[in-house]
Design an enzyme around this catalytic site. Structure first.
Site, PDB file in Angstrom:
ATOM      1  N   ASP A   1       0.851  -1.194   0.000  1.00  0.00           N
ATOM      2  CA  ASP A   1       0.000   0.000   0.000  1.00  0.00           C
ATOM      3  C   ASP A   1       0.885   1.241   0.000  1.00  0.00           C
ATOM      4  O   ASP A   1       2.109   1.163  -0.203  1.00  0.00           O
ATOM      5  CB  ASP A   1      -1.015  -0.045   1.161  1.00  0.00           C
ATOM      6  CG  ASP A   1      -0.379   0.227   2.521  1.00  0.00           C
ATOM      7  OD1 ASP A   1       0.865   0.406   2.595  1.00  0.00           O
ATOM      8  OD2 ASP A   1      -1.128   0.278   3.512  1.00  0.00           O
ATOM      9  N   HIS A   2       0.256   2.405   0.245  1.00  0.00           N
ATOM     10  CA  HIS A   2       0.964   3.683   0.147  1.00  0.00           C
ATOM     11  C   HIS A   2       2.049   3.861   1.211  1.00  0.00           C
ATOM     12  O   HIS A   2       2.917   4.710   1.056  1.00  0.00           O
ATOM     13  CB  HIS A   2      -0.040   4.832   0.240  1.00  0.00           C
ATOM     14  CG  HIS A   2      -1.095   4.610   1.266  1.00  0.00           C
ATOM     15  ND1 HIS A   2      -2.227   3.867   1.002  1.00  0.00           N
ATOM     16  CD2 HIS A   2      -1.171   4.976   2.561  1.00  0.00           C
ATOM     17  CE1 HIS A   2      -2.975   3.808   2.094  1.00  0.00           C
ATOM     18  NE2 HIS A   2      -2.352   4.461   3.054  1.00  0.00           N
TER      19      HIS A   2
ATOM     20  N   CYS B   1       3.024  -3.203   4.091  1.00  0.00           N
ATOM     21  CA  CYS B   1       2.187  -2.039   4.407  1.00  0.00           C
ATOM     22  C   CYS B   1       2.897  -1.278   5.519  1.00  0.00           C
ATOM     23  O   CYS B   1       4.120  -1.379   5.644  1.00  0.00           O
ATOM     24  CB  CYS B   1       0.757  -2.444   4.748  1.00  0.00           C
ATOM     25  SG  CYS B   1       0.525  -3.354   6.289  1.00  0.00           S
TER      26      CYS B   1
ATOM     27  N   THR C   1       2.586  -1.556   8.920  1.00  0.00           N
ATOM     28  CA  THR C   1       3.024  -2.472   9.984  1.00  0.00           C
ATOM     29  C   THR C   1       3.271  -3.882   9.486  1.00  0.00           C
ATOM     30  O   THR C   1       3.888  -4.679  10.192  1.00  0.00           O
ATOM     31  CB  THR C   1       1.926  -2.575  11.061  1.00  0.00           C
ATOM     32  OG1 THR C   1       0.732  -3.068  10.419  1.00  0.00           O
ATOM     33  CG2 THR C   1       1.647  -1.227  11.710  1.00  0.00           C
ATOM     34  N   GLY C   2       2.721  -4.216   8.336  1.00  0.00           N
ATOM     35  CA  GLY C   2       2.723  -5.599   7.854  1.00  0.00           C
ATOM     36  C   GLY C   2       1.532  -6.390   8.358  1.00  0.00           C
ATOM     37  O   GLY C   2       1.246  -7.475   7.864  1.00  0.00           O
TER      38      GLY C   2
ATOM     39  N   HIS D   1       8.964 -24.215   9.972  1.00  0.00           N
ATOM     40  CA  HIS D   1       7.945 -24.845  10.823  1.00  0.00           C
ATOM     41  C   HIS D   1       6.526 -24.684  10.273  1.00  0.00           C
ATOM     42  O   HIS D   1       5.730 -25.606  10.369  1.00  0.00           O
ATOM     43  CB  HIS D   1       7.966 -24.239  12.234  1.00  0.00           C
ATOM     44  CG  HIS D   1       9.188 -24.602  13.012  1.00  0.00           C
ATOM     45  ND1 HIS D   1       9.298 -24.382  14.361  1.00  0.00           N
ATOM     46  CD2 HIS D   1      10.370 -25.175  12.625  1.00  0.00           C
ATOM     47  CE1 HIS D   1      10.482 -24.794  14.792  1.00  0.00           C
ATOM     48  NE2 HIS D   1      11.155 -25.270  13.757  1.00  0.00           N
TER      49      HIS D   1
ATOM     50  N   ARG E   1       5.805 -33.497  12.530  1.00  0.00           N
ATOM     51  CA  ARG E   1       5.044 -32.735  13.537  1.00  0.00           C
ATOM     52  C   ARG E   1       4.625 -31.365  13.005  1.00  0.00           C
ATOM     53  O   ARG E   1       3.549 -30.869  13.331  1.00  0.00           O
ATOM     54  CB  ARG E   1       5.827 -32.617  14.848  1.00  0.00           C
ATOM     55  CG  ARG E   1       7.039 -31.710  14.797  1.00  0.00           C
ATOM     56  CD  ARG E   1       7.803 -31.787  16.131  1.00  0.00           C
ATOM     57  NE  ARG E   1       8.746 -30.703  16.330  1.00  0.00           N
ATOM     58  CZ  ARG E   1       9.940 -30.619  15.756  1.00  0.00           C
ATOM     59  NH1 ARG E   1      10.344 -31.557  14.908  1.00  0.00           N
ATOM     60  NH2 ARG E   1      10.742 -29.605  16.012  1.00  0.00           N
ATOM     61  N   HIS E   2       5.471 -30.804  12.156  1.00  0.00           N
ATOM     62  CA  HIS E   2       5.112 -29.498  11.593  1.00  0.00           C
ATOM     63  C   HIS E   2       4.007 -29.649  10.545  1.00  0.00           C
ATOM     64  O   HIS E   2       3.075 -28.844  10.495  1.00  0.00           O
ATOM     65  CB  HIS E   2       6.342 -28.821  10.998  1.00  0.00           C
ATOM     66  CG  HIS E   2       7.369 -28.475  12.021  1.00  0.00           C
ATOM     67  ND1 HIS E   2       7.055 -27.810  13.183  1.00  0.00           N
ATOM     68  CD2 HIS E   2       8.705 -28.730  12.081  1.00  0.00           C
ATOM     69  CE1 HIS E   2       8.147 -27.664  13.918  1.00  0.00           C
ATOM     70  NE2 HIS E   2       9.160 -28.213  13.276  1.00  0.00           N
TER      71      HIS E   2
HETATM   72  C1  RB5 Z   1      -1.944   2.783   6.227  1.00  0.00           C
HETATM   73  O1  RB5 Z   1      -1.920   4.068   6.719  1.00  0.00           O
HETATM   74  C2  RB5 Z   1      -1.694   1.769   7.332  1.00  0.00           C
HETATM   75  O2  RB5 Z   1      -2.807   1.679   8.157  1.00  0.00           O
HETATM   76  C3  RB5 Z   1      -1.364   0.442   6.721  1.00  0.00           C
HETATM   77  O3  RB5 Z   1      -0.261   0.566   5.909  1.00  0.00           O
HETATM   78  C4  RB5 Z   1      -1.032  -0.701   7.660  1.00  0.00           C
HETATM   79  O4  RB5 Z   1      -0.091  -0.323   8.620  1.00  0.00           O
HETATM   80  C5  RB5 Z   1      -2.164  -1.411   8.266  1.00  0.00           C
HETATM   81  O5  RB5 Z   1      -2.023  -2.464   8.913  1.00  0.00           O
END
Ligand code: RB5
Length: 150
Positions: free
Chosen positions: A8-9, A65, A67-68, A98, A133-134
């Protein structure tokens, strides 16, 4: 391998750095994200990458993104996807060994570009251990998916 990448942005600047790395490692890219300066709601590239991996058009997926987390949540709604948001190389290795994760997500606002590259390189160059196991635990995850009719 064919690697699907989406962002994303929040990740327009980091994505080209990661694409260069993925290509240097000898892989092809399917890019379904946005360029720097463009905006998209993260569930859209999350789902697109999930679909490409689940269908076999891509071998593995990389998502970025802020935070991911949000983008990995979206990818995990696609049946057959095991996506994890990761901020360190040990976890990047273990989600392959795993969990046989097929999509990794990183946060452009959480990790710097050098660490991001190390994380992605680790993910792409580590194989599933194949240990019983995995596999059994992964099968149990798939059972949950089936029972809830995803
Ligand atoms: C976008 O502003 C932000 O919310 C997105 O990139 C992400 O961190 C969401 O989980």
């Amino acid at each position: 391998m064919k690697i699907a990448i989406g962002n994303d942005h929040a990740a327009g600047e980091l994505k080209p750095v990661i694409i260069d790395l993925i290509k240097e490692l000898g892989n092809e890219i399917i890019d379904v994200g946005v360029a720097a300066g463009e905006a998209v709601d993260y569930p859209i590239p999350g789902e697109k990458v999930g679909r490409l991996v689940a269908s076999g058009e891509a071998d593995l997926g990389v998502l970025i993104c802020g935070t991911g987390v949000g983008i990995s949540l979206a990818a995990n709604k696609v049946k057959g996807i095991r996506a994890a948001a990761v901020s360190d190389t040990a976890t990047a290795r273990l989600i392959r060994e795993h969990n046989n994760a097929n999509v990794i997500a990183i946060g452009a606002r959480i990790v710097g570009s050098e660490l991001a590259k190390d994380i992605i390189k680790t993910f792409l160059t580590t194989d599933f251990s194949g240990e019983e196991r995995h596999q059994r635990r992964i099968d149990l995850i798939s059972d949950v998916e089936e029972r809830f009719g995803k």
